[in-house]
Design an enzyme around this catalytic site. Structure first.
Site, PDB file in Angstrom:
ATOM      1  N   ARG A 136       0.807  -1.231   0.000  1.00  0.00           N
ATOM      2  CA  ARG A 136       0.000   0.000   0.000  1.00  0.00           C
ATOM      3  C   ARG A 136       0.839   1.279   0.000  1.00  0.00           C
ATOM      4  O   ARG A 136       0.340   2.357   0.272  1.00  0.00           O
ATOM      5  CB  ARG A 136      -1.006   0.039   1.162  1.00  0.00           C
ATOM      6  CG  ARG A 136      -2.055  -1.061   1.079  1.00  0.00           C
ATOM      7  CD  ARG A 136      -3.290  -0.724   1.888  1.00  0.00           C
ATOM      8  NE  ARG A 136      -4.256  -1.805   1.797  1.00  0.00           N
ATOM      9  CZ  ARG A 136      -4.315  -2.817   2.660  1.00  0.00           C
ATOM     10  NH1 ARG A 136      -3.465  -2.883   3.670  1.00  0.00           N
ATOM     11  NH2 ARG A 136      -5.228  -3.756   2.513  1.00  0.00           N
ATOM     12  N   LYS A 169       1.556  11.722 -11.981  1.00  0.00           N
ATOM     13  CA  LYS A 169       0.931  10.662 -12.778  1.00  0.00           C
ATOM     14  C   LYS A 169       1.868   9.462 -12.836  1.00  0.00           C
ATOM     15  O   LYS A 169       3.022   9.589 -13.247  1.00  0.00           O
ATOM     16  CB  LYS A 169       0.659  11.138 -14.203  1.00  0.00           C
ATOM     17  CG  LYS A 169      -0.569  11.993 -14.365  1.00  0.00           C
ATOM     18  CD  LYS A 169      -0.757  12.278 -15.853  1.00  0.00           C
ATOM     19  CE  LYS A 169      -2.036  13.036 -16.115  1.00  0.00           C
ATOM     20  NZ  LYS A 169      -2.235  13.275 -17.553  1.00  0.00           N
ATOM     21  N   GLU A 212       7.987  18.274 -25.596  1.00  0.00           N
ATOM     22  CA  GLU A 212       7.175  18.730 -24.462  1.00  0.00           C
ATOM     23  C   GLU A 212       7.476  20.191 -24.133  1.00  0.00           C
ATOM     24  O   GLU A 212       6.596  20.934 -23.706  1.00  0.00           O
ATOM     25  CB  GLU A 212       7.405  17.839 -23.242  1.00  0.00           C
ATOM     26  CG  GLU A 212       6.942  16.394 -23.414  1.00  0.00           C
ATOM     27  CD  GLU A 212       5.427  16.227 -23.490  1.00  0.00           C
ATOM     28  OE1 GLU A 212       4.685  17.171 -23.129  1.00  0.00           O
ATOM     29  OE2 GLU A 212       4.966  15.150 -23.922  1.00  0.00           O
ATOM     30  N   LYS A 272       4.376  23.739 -15.963  1.00  0.00           N
ATOM     31  CA  LYS A 272       3.605  22.541 -15.632  1.00  0.00           C
ATOM     32  C   LYS A 272       3.136  22.574 -14.183  1.00  0.00           C
ATOM     33  O   LYS A 272       2.012  22.170 -13.873  1.00  0.00           O
ATOM     34  CB  LYS A 272       4.419  21.273 -15.918  1.00  0.00           C
ATOM     35  CG  LYS A 272       3.558  20.023 -15.742  1.00  0.00           C
ATOM     36  CD  LYS A 272       4.090  18.792 -16.407  1.00  0.00           C
ATOM     37  CE  LYS A 272       3.065  17.668 -16.256  1.00  0.00           C
ATOM     38  NZ  LYS A 272       3.551  16.382 -16.754  1.00  0.00           N
ATOM     39  N   GLU A 326      -6.738  16.436 -13.024  1.00  0.00           N
ATOM     40  CA  GLU A 326      -7.108  16.520 -14.448  1.00  0.00           C
ATOM     41  C   GLU A 326      -8.618  16.599 -14.652  1.00  0.00           C
ATOM     42  O   GLU A 326      -9.176  15.935 -15.514  1.00  0.00           O
ATOM     43  CB  GLU A 326      -6.522  15.322 -15.216  1.00  0.00           C
ATOM     44  CG  GLU A 326      -6.327  15.603 -16.687  1.00  0.00           C
ATOM     45  CD  GLU A 326      -5.550  14.534 -17.413  1.00  0.00           C
ATOM     46  OE1 GLU A 326      -4.894  14.886 -18.394  1.00  0.00           O
ATOM     47  OE2 GLU A 326      -5.582  13.358 -17.012  1.00  0.00           O
ATOM     48  N   ARG A 374      -5.832  21.134 -16.308  1.00  0.00           N
ATOM     49  CA  ARG A 374      -4.686  20.255 -16.569  1.00  0.00           C
ATOM     50  C   ARG A 374      -4.793  19.546 -17.918  1.00  0.00           C
ATOM     51  O   ARG A 374      -3.793  19.125 -18.495  1.00  0.00           O
ATOM     52  CB  ARG A 374      -4.553  19.233 -15.431  1.00  0.00           C
ATOM     53  CG  ARG A 374      -3.338  18.337 -15.589  1.00  0.00           C
ATOM     54  CD  ARG A 374      -3.081  17.503 -14.352  1.00  0.00           C
ATOM     55  NE  ARG A 374      -1.933  16.638 -14.514  1.00  0.00           N
ATOM     56  CZ  ARG A 374      -1.321  16.005 -13.525  1.00  0.00           C
ATOM     57  NH1 ARG A 374      -1.762  16.141 -12.296  1.00  0.00           N
ATOM     58  NH2 ARG A 374      -0.275  15.243 -13.750  1.00  0.00           N
ATOM     59  N   ASN A 392      -2.535  17.923 -22.553  1.00  0.00           N
ATOM     60  CA  ASN A 392      -2.725  16.819 -23.493  1.00  0.00           C
ATOM     61  C   ASN A 392      -2.725  17.276 -24.951  1.00  0.00           C
ATOM     62  O   ASN A 392      -2.918  16.449 -25.848  1.00  0.00           O
ATOM     63  CB  ASN A 392      -4.041  16.088 -23.188  1.00  0.00           C
ATOM     64  CG  ASN A 392      -3.953  15.304 -21.899  1.00  0.00           C
ATOM     65  OD1 ASN A 392      -3.140  14.407 -21.753  1.00  0.00           O
ATOM     66  ND2 ASN A 392      -4.795  15.665 -20.936  1.00  0.00           N
ATOM     67  N   HIS A 440      -1.438  15.053 -27.776  1.00  0.00           N
ATOM     68  CA  HIS A 440      -1.304  13.703 -27.237  1.00  0.00           C
ATOM     69  C   HIS A 440      -2.436  12.748 -27.623  1.00  0.00           C
ATOM     70  O   HIS A 440      -2.281  11.548 -27.487  1.00  0.00           O
ATOM     71  CB  HIS A 440      -1.206  13.757 -25.704  1.00  0.00           C
ATOM     72  CG  HIS A 440       0.150  14.190 -25.218  1.00  0.00           C
ATOM     73  ND1 HIS A 440       0.681  15.426 -25.534  1.00  0.00           N
ATOM     74  CD2 HIS A 440       1.081  13.555 -24.467  1.00  0.00           C
ATOM     75  CE1 HIS A 440       1.885  15.528 -24.969  1.00  0.00           C
ATOM     76  NE2 HIS A 440       2.152  14.408 -24.326  1.00  0.00           N
ATOM     77  N   HIS A 455      -0.559   9.954 -29.095  1.00  0.00           N
ATOM     78  CA  HIS A 455      -0.512   8.678 -28.372  1.00  0.00           C
ATOM     79  C   HIS A 455      -1.015   7.530 -29.237  1.00  0.00           C
ATOM     80  O   HIS A 455      -0.498   6.411 -29.157  1.00  0.00           O
ATOM     81  CB  HIS A 455      -1.360   8.754 -27.101  1.00  0.00           C
ATOM     82  CG  HIS A 455      -0.589   9.159 -25.890  1.00  0.00           C
ATOM     83  ND1 HIS A 455      -1.192   9.488 -24.699  1.00  0.00           N
ATOM     84  CD2 HIS A 455       0.744   9.289 -25.672  1.00  0.00           C
ATOM     85  CE1 HIS A 455      -0.269   9.805 -23.810  1.00  0.00           C
ATOM     86  NE2 HIS A 455       0.916   9.696 -24.374  1.00  0.00           N
ATOM     87  N   HIS A 487       8.604   8.939 -27.884  1.00  0.00           N
ATOM     88  CA  HIS A 487       7.409   9.662 -27.444  1.00  0.00           C
ATOM     89  C   HIS A 487       7.329  11.047 -28.087  1.00  0.00           C
ATOM     90  O   HIS A 487       6.296  11.430 -28.647  1.00  0.00           O
ATOM     91  CB  HIS A 487       7.409   9.779 -25.912  1.00  0.00           C
ATOM     92  CG  HIS A 487       6.288  10.601 -25.379  1.00  0.00           C
ATOM     93  ND1 HIS A 487       4.983  10.141 -25.338  1.00  0.00           N
ATOM     94  CD2 HIS A 487       6.261  11.859 -24.866  1.00  0.00           C
ATOM     95  CE1 HIS A 487       4.213  11.077 -24.822  1.00  0.00           C
ATOM     96  NE2 HIS A 487       4.960  12.135 -24.518  1.00  0.00           N
TER      97      HIS A 487
END
Length: 348
Positions: free
Chosen positions: A107, A129, A171, A208, A218, A222, A226, A229, A233, A249
């Protein structure tokens, strides 16, 4: 959510020593891949106390639950408890996966991120993230959780292939386009192969951080991060399974930004001049290849799994103008196909 410090340092060993002196850990694990073990670990080794080294194979194709099981087993066999520390030394894959593993083992126990690529320093190092890919879907399984600290050391770039630095630059470009028009003007003058990155990395991290602090999970603002992306992606995921065609990427996100700038011009008011300025710059830096029209529908079908979608509708973050981005724009496959035709046409 934003409870850690991000420190841009010129002396990585001193920063690690200071961090460890301020805390007490029962055991320390250092997660690396074969590249960061060879090139980056020697730069910090003298600052590390006794530790368990866990080496995993590099690359996005290994960012999955199977690799997580190997790391969890290594921690279990070494007798780690919840007072341990995981130091993630590597790019975005190491940071995403190491943080995810540390946050779920018994945990959760603490982790420190030392990102070693431009991409991971300006992007993955901020925002909490964490996660892994699942059956070809990027970052499909994951959580939000923050590291105790992030140590940024730009001298690691000297260990990187040029393509990796250029990948991270995508980025940086994105941050200017979505949030800071003056920064975009500066970014356009950068030669990614010959640049002192310290100031740029600090500025990108600040952008950021501002966005993430306002919207940690998000739910609104936020989502501007993206931009590029959704289609990017999908392209990255599709070619991930084809070794000779695989894209880094940032290379995929550059293509995504061209196509999504086209959609921004078509749907959210981005001027034709701005579209051409963005397209020309990205083509100059990344020299993307045309995408076979026969693949368009299959690639774009992958956008249905994008995490921003709601009720089965694919949602985009698109530019209103350079420096200003809007969110939750529903786009159908026909418009996405048009954007790929635009890409191929501009590549020529």
């Amino acid at each position: 959510m934003e409870n850690h410090n991000t420190e841009v340092t010129t002396n990585i060993q001193e920063s690690i020593t200071r961090f460890l002196a301020s805390r007490k850990y029962s055991k320390i694990a250092v997660l690396v891949d074969e590249n960061t073990e060879a090139h980056c670990l020697p730069k910090i080794l003298d600052a590390l106390p006794d530790h368990y080294l866990i080496t995993i194979p590099s690359g996005e194709s290994n960012k999955n639950l199977s690799t997580c099981e190997d790391i969890w087993m290594a921690l279990t066999e070494a007798g780690f408890d919840r007072k341990g520390l995981m130091i993630n030394l590597g790019g975005g894959v190491i940071g995403d996966m190491g943080g995810f593993v540390a946050s779920t083992y018994k945990r959760g126990f603490e982790f420190l991120n030392i990102p070693t690529t431009l991409l991971s320093q300006v992007d993955a190092s901020v925002g909490g993230k964490l996660g892994v890919d699942f059956h070809g879907f990027k970052n499909h399984i994951g959580i939000f959780n923050e590291p105790q600290n992030v140590l940024i050391y730009t001298d690691f770039y000297s260990t990187l292939p040029k393509e990796e630095v250029r990948s991270g630059f995508a980025e940086v470009i994105k941050h200017g386009l979505i949030y800071d028009a003056a920064y975009w003007e500066q970014v356009k003058t950068i030669d990614p192969y010959r640049h002192d990155w310290t100031e740029v990395v600090s500025h990108s991290i600040d952008i950021k951080k501002k966005v993430v602090t306002e919207d940690p999970f998000e739910s609104g603002l936020r989502k501007i991060l993206n931009f590029g992306h959704t289609i990017g992606h999908a392209i990255e995921s599709y070619f991930l399974e084809i070794p000779r065609e695989r894209l880094l990427h940032g290379e995929a996100i550059a293509v995504g930004m061209i196509t999504e700038a086209y959609l921004s011009h078509k749907l959210t008011g981005l001027s034709k001049e701005s579209l051409e300025e963005i397209t020309d710059f990205l083509i100059k830096v990344y020299a993307p290849k045309k995408i076979d029209t026969k693949l368009f529908e299959e690639i774009l079908g992958l956008t249905t799994q994008d995490k921003k979608n709601e009720g089965g509708i694919v949602q985009f973050s698109l530019l209103k103008e350079i420096g200003s981005c809007t969110i939750n724009i529903p786009i159908g496959i026909p418009d996405m196909i048009d954007s790929l035709f635009y890409l191929n046409e501009r590549i020529g």
